[in-house]
Design an enzyme around this catalytic site. Structure first.
Site, PDB file in Angstrom:
ATOM      1  N   SER A 120       0.833  -1.191   0.000  1.00 47.52           N
ATOM      2  CA  SER A 120       0.000   0.000   0.000  1.00 47.52           C
ATOM      3  C   SER A 120       0.881   1.260   0.000  1.00 47.52           C
ATOM      4  O   SER A 120       1.698   1.441  -0.896  1.00 47.52           O
ATOM      5  CB  SER A 120      -0.949  -0.047   1.196  1.00 47.52           C
ATOM      6  OG  SER A 120      -1.899   0.979   1.147  1.00 47.52           O
ATOM      7  N   HIS A 145      -2.315  -1.339  -4.286  1.00 44.56           N
ATOM      8  CA  HIS A 145      -3.771  -1.402  -4.442  1.00 44.56           C
ATOM      9  C   HIS A 145      -4.321   0.013  -4.372  1.00 44.56           C
ATOM     10  O   HIS A 145      -3.589   0.975  -4.161  1.00 44.56           O
ATOM     11  CB  HIS A 145      -4.425  -2.312  -3.398  1.00 44.56           C
ATOM     12  CG  HIS A 145      -4.272  -1.856  -1.978  1.00 44.56           C
ATOM     13  ND1 HIS A 145      -4.727  -2.586  -0.909  1.00 44.56           N
ATOM     14  CD2 HIS A 145      -3.728  -0.731  -1.439  1.00 44.56           C
ATOM     15  CE1 HIS A 145      -4.474  -1.948   0.215  1.00 44.56           C
ATOM     16  NE2 HIS A 145      -3.873  -0.823  -0.083  1.00 44.56           N
TER      17      HIS A 145
END
Length: 216
Positions: A120, A145
């Site tokens: 992330s 993501h």
């Protein structure tokens, strides 16, 4: 306050934060000098070598510590690289962007190294290092993501939060496109769900430049 005192205070604050995150006791290093012995916690000693750690969740406390250390190391020597070592599952987008902006703002190149996990915002900051100076250890895992979020309240409040999440997704995708060389459309597709990569796959994708099996 001397330079060494300031180094100690910065790194001791980081050491305390790491202990708070449940990482246990911080090792001490004892060095001999003309004045006798001096004990440092391990993070103070590594900060003297221009090594900054970003470990655990990316949050406001982590960001404040990393930003302070980057700014301090720039003031010490604006022409010498800073090394940012990352082992993080990600976290707050705003905190991560504060670190990202500071990395771009300061004069020294910031080299990045993934140890263990960069997911992330951790992966985002890994990719944001100076070109040619982004790396990972052989068994590291890297995951990208789209931003996560949730909203409660009136319909109008939820709509506002949804617009903000869409803006952040577009902004992060644009930056990832710039640092990887991938088209924004591909970034958007590839970050639609959790996308895990090995070090070699991250090199192919443009998130990092090399996998390091041993210090050169």
């Amino acid at each position: 306050m001397t330079r060494n005192d300031l180094l100690d205070r910065l790194a001791t604050t980081q050491a305390s934060a790491l202990e708070t995150q449940g990482l246990g006791l911080v090792p001490m290093v004892v060095e001999q000098s003309g004045r006798g012995e001096r004990a440092y916690d391990i993070y103070s000693r590594l900060l003297k070598e221009r090594v900054v750690f970003m470990v655990g969740e990316v949050n406001d406390q982590t960001a404040n510590l990393v930003v302070a250390q980057l700014l301090f190391l720039e003031s010490e020597n604006p022409d010498k690289d800073v090394s940012l070592y990352i082992n993080s599952p990600g976290g707050s987008v705003s905190a991560g962007l504060a670190i990202y902006d500071t990395m771009q703002f300061i004069k020294p190149d910031v080299s990045t190294l993934c140890m263990g996990m960069a997911a992330s915002m951790g992966a985002f900051l890994l990719a944001a290092g100076a070109k040619g100076k982004r790396s990972a250890l052989p068994n590291s895992r890297i995951m990208i993501h789209q931003p996560l979020g949730g909203a409660r309240g009136q319909a109008s409040d939820i709509e506002i939060q949804a617009r903000e999440i869409l803006y952040l997704r577009e902004r992060l995708n644009t930056i990832l496109s710039e640092v990887t060389g991938q088209p924004v459309e591909k970034i958007a597709r590839d970050t639609d769900r959790d996308n895990f990569m090995s070090g070699d796959q991250a090199v192919d994708y443009g998130l990092i430049d090399k996998v390091l099996a041993r210090r050169g």
